[in-house]
Every structure is written in C-alpha cells, then in structure tokens.
Design an enzyme around this catalytic site. Structure first.
Site, short mmCIF file in Angstrom:
data_model
loop_
_atom_site.label_atom_id
_atom_site.label_comp_id
_atom_site.label_asym_id
_atom_site.label_seq_id
_atom_site.Cartn_x
_atom_site.Cartn_y
_atom_site.Cartn_z
N PHE A 157 1.70 15.22 45.23
CA PHE A 157 0.41 14.62 44.89
C PHE A 157 0.40 13.13 45.24
CE2 PHE A 157 -3.19 13.73 41.87
CZ PHE A 157 -4.09 14.59 42.49
N ILE A 160 -1.81 11.54 50.71
CA ILE A 160 -2.46 12.55 51.54
C ILE A 160 -3.02 13.68 50.68
CG2 ILE A 160 -2.11 14.25 53.36
CD1 ILE A 160 -0.04 12.32 54.58
N ARG A 180 6.63 15.92 40.70
CA ARG A 180 7.74 15.65 39.78
C ARG A 180 7.26 15.26 38.39
NH1 ARG A 180 11.91 12.12 43.61
NH2 ARG A 180 12.48 13.84 45.03
N THR A 236 0.80 20.74 56.16
CA THR A 236 0.71 19.54 56.98
C THR A 236 1.77 18.53 56.55
OG1 THR A 236 -0.98 18.63 55.48
CG2 THR A 236 -1.76 19.77 57.46
N ARG A 238 5.98 18.88 55.93
CA ARG A 238 7.17 18.95 56.77
C ARG A 238 7.46 20.41 57.09
NH1 ARG A 238 5.96 14.50 57.08
NH2 ARG A 238 7.11 12.59 56.61
N GLU A 267 10.55 22.07 65.62
CA GLU A 267 9.64 21.53 66.64
C GLU A 267 10.41 21.00 67.86
OE1 GLU A 267 6.77 18.67 65.27
OE2 GLU A 267 6.31 19.83 63.48
N HIS A 285 1.14 19.90 65.71
CA HIS A 285 1.42 18.66 64.98
C HIS A 285 0.34 17.60 65.26
CE1 HIS A 285 4.96 16.36 62.99
NE2 HIS A 285 3.80 15.87 62.61
N GLY A 287 -1.62 16.25 62.86
CA GLY A 287 -2.00 15.60 61.61
C GLY A 287 -2.51 14.18 61.76
#
Length: 319
Positions: A157, A160, A180, A236, A238, A267, A285, A287
């Site tokens: 959170f 992004i 967390r 979006t 990892r 990748e 990729h 983003g």
C-alpha cells in the site's frame, strides 16, 4: 582530453535526458540498446566514473568488485534496485541511487488497463477480431465482469497502490489492502494482516509489493487456491512475486478467471505456458512507459549525478 566525469548509460534514454547529460559529462551511450553482459559491465566499471544501469542489467558482486574499477557511483535508472547487489556495493565503497516518486501515475494507469482488459476479456476479443473469427454481436459473446461494486485487494500500500485505489474508486470499486502495518488514513475494516484472507475476498488482487527474497513467489499454488473462481490477478510490481508455473496451471484449469501481467520473473523471457493461454493479458513491462515518466526518471538520475560530483548530499541514496 576531457576532464569531465565519464558516465555510461547501459540503455538509450529519452532525448531530453541524454542531451542534458551530454552537456555536463563525457557520456558513453550503448548504441545497440541491448542488455550488456557481465564482461561489458565490468569493463565499464574500470573506464567510467559512474555506471547508470536499468532493471535489465544484473549488477552483480563480481561486476561491482571488478579489479581496477574507476566507478564511484551506480546511478540507477528506475525505482527498483533488486538487480544491484547492495551489499557488494557497500563493500566496494560505491554509492547507489535510484529514481523514486516519478513513475507512480504511469504505473497506476497500466494497472487499471490490465484490470479492465482482463475483466472485460478485451485481449481475447481483439485477437478474435484480428484473426477474422468474429461472426458479429451476440448476447452471450465474451461476457466479462464489471469493475463496479467489486472488491479490489491491493498487496502493498505504497504510492502506486494508493494511486491505483484512487482510480479504481472512480469505477465504483471497493478497496482493501494487505501491508506490513495498517495505514492511519484508511478504515480499519479495509486492512488485511493476512494475505490469504484478502485473497479469499478480493475480486481483483493487484500486486504492488517490493521484490526480494522475502516476497518471492508470495503468489503460489496455495495462495491461488484461496482466490475465488471469478477472481483476476494483476501484477505491475515485480515478476518475482508470482510463481508463474503455478499461475499458468490455475489459469489453464480456470481456478481463477484471468490475469494481467506487466512484469515477469525471467524478463525478457515469459513463461511459455502463460503465452499460450487466452485468459491472461501480457504487456512488455510498460508500467512507466510514458515520455513524461521516463524523462522524469532520467532527470532524477542526472540530479543525483550532479549532486554526487559536486560533493553535495544525494537526493535518493539506497546504498
């Protein structure tokens, strides 16, 4: 002979950034715009004062501890830096910087793009039309799902994820998240300390967690089994967050409805089973792939380099 600092860009960057750097530095451009191998990166460490890598580069311990190295700073083009061995960088006395805070909006846009495409089966529809297989409108053709009223589960959170939540609310989605710790500005009911519990309730699960050993394959067979059959998974964050083999199997068996992916563990290779599936949207990729975001990333690198070589405090140090 130039006395300006020598820097190497491992890939080609937007013109405005390259022009700014060329005005102040002795810049080597990777004209091939292809990933450099370990030997080339090691040689760059010997010849340049700064190495400016991207996520496509593996800046390993061997590269960073190269004998006879001249480089003093690794100015990364990107917010993520899992591809750089930070422990080795510290051991070598190298400074490492990154480019946070400038790709938030662009990446959030792609997350919403993937949600919409996966929920509305847009990829399947486009492929059908381009192949000449569309027979015309009919009431039950490629029925998807509306975003309105659905629960969006955000894994992580940060900036992004919050930008995605803001966009999703415009579509009428309800927001929940796993991180967390709970956020002070969110309702207590929106927080899920247990990722599995969130997966059980979310209609769309969107990944925004950092990479690394702690989060590797956090989306595995067991987690996928807890998702509803109509659910959609979006990544979006990892590529390492997902066990791609487990995801491919879940999609093939229709244990979840669809997925939308912009990042991949290996990748530029993509798991072949994912490529073969109709119910997964695959983007290369994209983003941060707006001219605004990619230019801002490069300007951040330039700012960090300028401050480093001027002996000033750095804006974005990570090591």
């Amino acid at each position: 002979m130039s006395t300006r600092p020598r820097i190497l860009l491992t890939r080609r960057w937007p013109d405005a950034v390259e022009q700014r750097l060329a005005a102040s530095y002795d810049v080597t451009f990777n004209q091939s715009d292809q990933p450099m191998d370990a030997a080339a990166l090691a040689q760059a460490m010997r010849y340049h004062d700064a190495l400016c890598p991207t996520v496509t580069d593996r800046v390993t311990r061997d590269v960073l501890l190269t004998d006879g190295r001249r480089a003093r700073i690794i100015a990364n083009y990107g917010a993520g830096y899992e591809h750089i061995d930070l422990g080795a960088a510290r051991e070598a006395g190298l400074v490492v910087t990154n480019t946070p805070d400038v790709l938030t909006e662009a990446t959030a846009d792609i997350a919403l793009t993937l949600m919409l495409m996966a929920m509305r089966r847009a990829g399947e529809g486009e492929r059908e039309l381009r192949a000449g297989n569309w027979s015309g409108w009919r009431p039950t053709h490629l029925l998807g799902q509306s975003l309105d009223g659905k629960l969006l589960g955000l894994v992580g959170f940060g900036r992004i994820a919050r930008a995605v939540a803001k966009r999703a609310e415009v579509f009428g989605m309800r927001i929940a998240y796993h991180s967390r710790r709970p956020a002070d500005d969110m309702p207590a009911s929106a927080y899920f300390a247990d990722l599995g519990a969130l997966a059980e309730q979310a209609d769309v699960l969107s990944l925004h967690a950092p990479g690394g050993a702690e989060t590797r394959h956090m989306i595995d067979t067991a987690l996928l089994a807890r998702m509803p059959g109509h659910a959609v998974l979006v990544n979006t964050g990892r590529g390492s967050l997902i066990d791609e083999g487990a995801l491919a199997q879940a999609l093939a068996e229709r244990r979840i409805a669809a997925a939308g992916l912009d990042v991949y563990e290996g990748e530029p290779q993509v798991h072949p089973a994912l490529v073969a599936l109709p119910n997964v949207i695959l983007l290369p990729h994209l983003g941060s792939a707006t001219i605004e975001a990619r230019t801002a990333m490069g300007m951040k690198v330039a700012d960090n380099l300028d401050r480093f070589f001027a002996g000033a405090s750095l804006l974005d140090p990570v090591a």
